[in-house]
Design a protein around this motif. Structure first.
Motif, PDB file in Angstrom:
ATOM      1  N   ASN A  58     -17.933 -45.536 -19.389  1.00  0.00           N
ATOM      2  CA  ASN A  58     -18.146 -44.207 -20.003  1.00  0.00           C
ATOM      3  C   ASN A  58     -17.078 -43.343 -19.023  1.00  0.00           C
ATOM      4  N   THR A  59     -16.017 -43.126 -19.101  1.00  0.00           N
ATOM      5  CA  THR A  59     -14.956 -42.223 -18.200  1.00  0.00           C
ATOM      6  C   THR A  59     -15.558 -40.930 -17.925  1.00  0.00           C
ATOM      7  N   LYS A  60     -16.290 -40.381 -18.816  1.00  0.00           N
ATOM      8  CA  LYS A  60     -16.725 -39.208 -18.456  1.00  0.00           C
ATOM      9  C   LYS A  60     -18.026 -39.000 -17.229  1.00  0.00           C
ATOM     10  N   ASN A  61     -18.566 -40.183 -17.180  1.00  0.00           N
ATOM     11  CA  ASN A  61     -19.557 -40.240 -16.036  1.00  0.00           C
ATOM     12  C   ASN A  61     -18.979 -40.566 -14.675  1.00  0.00           C
ATOM     13  N   ARG A  62     -17.775 -40.644 -14.671  1.00  0.00           N
ATOM     14  CA  ARG A  62     -17.096 -41.191 -13.342  1.00  0.00           C
ATOM     15  C   ARG A  62     -16.701 -39.953 -12.287  1.00  0.00           C
ATOM     16  N   LYS A  63     -16.853 -40.374 -11.088  1.00  0.00           N
ATOM     17  CA  LYS A  63     -16.492 -39.367 -10.062  1.00  0.00           C
ATOM     18  C   LYS A  63     -15.031 -39.166 -10.022  1.00  0.00           C
ATOM     19  N   ILE A  64     -14.615 -37.987 -10.131  1.00  0.00           N
ATOM     20  CA  ILE A  64     -13.274 -37.802 -10.159  1.00  0.00           C
ATOM     21  C   ILE A  64     -12.909 -37.114  -8.441  1.00  0.00           C
ATOM     22  N   GLN A  65     -11.806 -37.769  -7.855  1.00  0.00           N
ATOM     23  CA  GLN A  65     -11.674 -37.430  -6.314  1.00  0.00           C
ATOM     24  C   GLN A  65     -10.193 -38.041  -6.142  1.00  0.00           C
ATOM     25  N   SER A  66      -9.394 -37.302  -5.331  1.00  0.00           N
ATOM     26  CA  SER A  66      -8.085 -37.680  -5.210  1.00  0.00           C
ATOM     27  C   SER A  66      -7.794 -39.012  -4.549  1.00  0.00           C
ATOM     28  N   ASN A  67      -8.789 -39.565  -3.729  1.00  0.00           N
ATOM     29  CA  ASN A  67      -8.636 -40.589  -3.181  1.00  0.00           C
ATOM     30  C   ASN A  67      -9.318 -41.847  -3.785  1.00  0.00           C
ATOM     31  N   ILE A  68      -9.639 -41.801  -5.063  1.00  0.00           N
ATOM     32  CA  ILE A  68     -10.559 -42.786  -5.995  1.00  0.00           C
ATOM     33  C   ILE A  68      -9.592 -42.678  -7.213  1.00  0.00           C
ATOM     34  N   VAL A  69      -9.098 -43.995  -7.473  1.00  0.00           N
ATOM     35  CA  VAL A  69      -8.153 -44.435  -8.608  1.00  0.00           C
ATOM     36  C   VAL A  69      -8.651 -45.573  -9.314  1.00  0.00           C
ATOM     37  N   PHE A  70      -8.859 -45.261 -10.744  1.00  0.00           N
ATOM     38  CA  PHE A  70      -9.424 -46.222 -11.733  1.00  0.00           C
ATOM     39  C   PHE A  70      -8.112 -46.950 -12.383  1.00  0.00           C
ATOM     40  N   ARG A  71      -8.181 -48.042 -12.427  1.00  0.00           N
ATOM     41  CA  ARG A  71      -7.243 -48.789 -13.049  1.00  0.00           C
ATOM     42  C   ARG A  71      -7.615 -49.718 -14.030  1.00  0.00           C
ATOM     43  N   ASP A  72      -7.969 -49.196 -15.020  1.00  0.00           N
ATOM     44  CA  ASP A  72      -8.724 -49.931 -16.283  1.00  0.00           C
ATOM     45  C   ASP A  72      -8.051 -50.792 -16.815  1.00  0.00           C
ATOM     46  N   GLU A  73      -6.482 -50.499 -16.878  1.00  0.00           N
ATOM     47  CA  GLU A  73      -5.621 -51.282 -17.886  1.00  0.00           C
ATOM     48  C   GLU A  73      -4.660 -52.157 -17.148  1.00  0.00           C
ATOM     49  N   ILE A  74      -4.921 -52.230 -15.996  1.00  0.00           N
ATOM     50  CA  ILE A  74      -4.277 -53.079 -15.009  1.00  0.00           C
ATOM     51  C   ILE A  74      -4.243 -54.576 -15.270  1.00  0.00           C
ATOM     52  N   GLU A  75      -3.370 -55.374 -15.178  1.00  0.00           N
ATOM     53  CA  GLU A  75      -3.280 -56.821 -15.479  1.00  0.00           C
ATOM     54  C   GLU A  75      -2.081 -57.388 -15.008  1.00  0.00           C
ATOM     55  N   GLY A  76      -1.888 -58.776 -15.137  1.00  0.00           N
ATOM     56  CA  GLY A  76      -0.951 -59.428 -14.745  1.00  0.00           C
ATOM     57  C   GLY A  76      -0.141 -59.062 -13.578  1.00  0.00           C
ATOM     58  N   THR A  77       1.050 -58.887 -13.429  1.00  0.00           N
ATOM     59  CA  THR A  77       1.861 -58.894 -12.496  1.00  0.00           C
ATOM     60  C   THR A  77       1.435 -57.494 -11.477  1.00  0.00           C
ATOM     61  N   ASP A  78       1.128 -56.433 -12.310  1.00  0.00           N
ATOM     62  CA  ASP A  78       0.589 -55.193 -11.618  1.00  0.00           C
ATOM     63  C   ASP A  78      -0.438 -55.355 -10.864  1.00  0.00           C
ATOM     64  N   PHE A  79      -1.474 -56.426 -11.426  1.00  0.00           N
ATOM     65  CA  PHE A  79      -2.653 -56.527 -10.600  1.00  0.00           C
ATOM     66  C   PHE A  79      -2.323 -57.458  -9.457  1.00  0.00           C
ATOM     67  N   HIS A  80      -1.770 -58.426  -9.488  1.00  0.00           N
ATOM     68  CA  HIS A  80      -1.309 -59.221  -8.363  1.00  0.00           C
ATOM     69  C   HIS A  80      -0.621 -58.430  -7.295  1.00  0.00           C
ATOM     70  N   LYS A  81       0.235 -57.616  -7.632  1.00  0.00           N
ATOM     71  CA  LYS A  81       0.915 -56.576  -6.809  1.00  0.00           C
ATOM     72  C   LYS A  81      -0.166 -55.726  -6.115  1.00  0.00           C
ATOM     73  N   LEU A  82      -1.285 -55.032  -6.716  1.00  0.00           N
ATOM     74  CA  LEU A  82      -2.176 -54.240  -6.063  1.00  0.00           C
ATOM     75  C   LEU A  82      -3.235 -55.084  -5.012  1.00  0.00           C
ATOM     76  N   PHE A  83      -3.362 -56.361  -5.790  1.00  0.00           N
ATOM     77  CA  PHE A  83      -4.244 -57.425  -4.725  1.00  0.00           C
ATOM     78  C   PHE A  83      -3.557 -57.367  -3.480  1.00  0.00           C
ATOM     79  N   ASN A  84      -2.129 -57.691  -3.484  1.00  0.00           N
ATOM     80  CA  ASN A  84      -1.773 -57.698  -2.322  1.00  0.00           C
ATOM     81  C   ASN A  84      -1.405 -56.647  -1.480  1.00  0.00           C
ATOM     82  N   GLU A  85      -1.264 -55.472  -2.181  1.00  0.00           N
ATOM     83  CA  GLU A  85      -1.118 -54.254  -1.422  1.00  0.00           C
ATOM     84  C   GLU A  85      -2.591 -53.665  -0.771  1.00  0.00           C
ATOM     85  N   CYS A  86      -3.450 -53.935  -1.136  1.00  0.00           N
ATOM     86  CA  CYS A  86      -4.858 -53.630  -0.507  1.00  0.00           C
ATOM     87  C   CYS A  86      -5.171 -54.095   0.747  1.00  0.00           C
TER      88      CYS A  86
END
Length: 203
Positions: free
Chosen positions: A44-72
């Motif tokens: 439930n997105t309404k219950n999530r904490k909103i903050q500038s350094n917190i990024v929710f990536r619900d729809e990420i998949e495939g190449t974008d996920f692998h890129k993020l996996f390597n970036e972090c």
């Protein structure tokens, strides 16, 4: 980037992810949260904490996920089960540094030379179950993140290097053990007589 932390919400019914997110402070690195929409407390997105350094990536998949996996540069892995933790091994494969519970089978695949250990205790009342589960203090996560981000560049690079070496070593051990067991299964099948079964047509 070692100013980005990946949090993969792997356990559907766990409350630990929401607790970590709620305790995340502005001065900490960016927290990239993956699969929050599969967790009962975070979907439930309404219950999530909103903050500038917190990024929710619900729809990420495939190449974008692998890129993020390597970036972090840091991967926060909080699964409490005592089994081979593939997220730790995969994290190390790309040279990222795991911040994970140091208990059970996790002790076999990382240590303070290749990651950052979170102290934990075995959960009570789990003795009659296969394997073990562990509990830990969420506040210790914040402390460990601060410790990690205060390391010198040299120390971080050494951790990253040793994490990758450790992953290759563990993968080699796993593959050797798998081949050994697979050969045993094949030999067992060959040594046992074949059983012929016939199906009767009751109609």
């Amino acid at each position: 980037s070692f100013q980005k932390v990946l949090l993969y919400c792997n356990q559907r019914n766990s409350d630990i992810y929401s607790r970590i997110i709620d305790d995340w402070r502005e001065e900490l690195p960016t927290l990239d949260v993956v699969s929050a929409n599969t967790n009962v407390l975070l979907r439930n997105t309404k219950n999530r904490k909103i903050q500038s350094n917190i990024v929710f990536r619900d729809e990420i998949e495939g190449t974008d996920f692998h890129k993020l996996f390597n970036e972090c540069g840091f991967h926060l892995i909080l699964e409490d089960k005592a089994s081979f933790e593939h997220l730790i091994n995969q994290c190390q494969q790309v040279g990222s540094i795991p911040i994970a519970l140091y208990g059970g089978a996790n002790k076999e695949i990382f240590n303070s030379d290749s990651g950052i250990e979170l102290s934990c205790k075995k959960k009570k009342g789990e003795d009659n179950k296969l394997g073990s589960r562990f509990t830990f203090n969420p506040q210790s996560v914040t402390d460990k993140i601060k410790q990690a981000t205060s390391l010198s560049s040299e120390s971080i690079n050494l951790l990253s290097r040793d994490a990758k070496i450790n992953s290759h070593t563990n993968t080699g051990k796993f593959e050797s053990k798998f081949l050994e067991l697979f050969k045993e299964v094949i030999l067992h099948v060959r040594r046992n007589k074949k059983h012929n079964f016939t199906l009767s047509d009751d109609n």
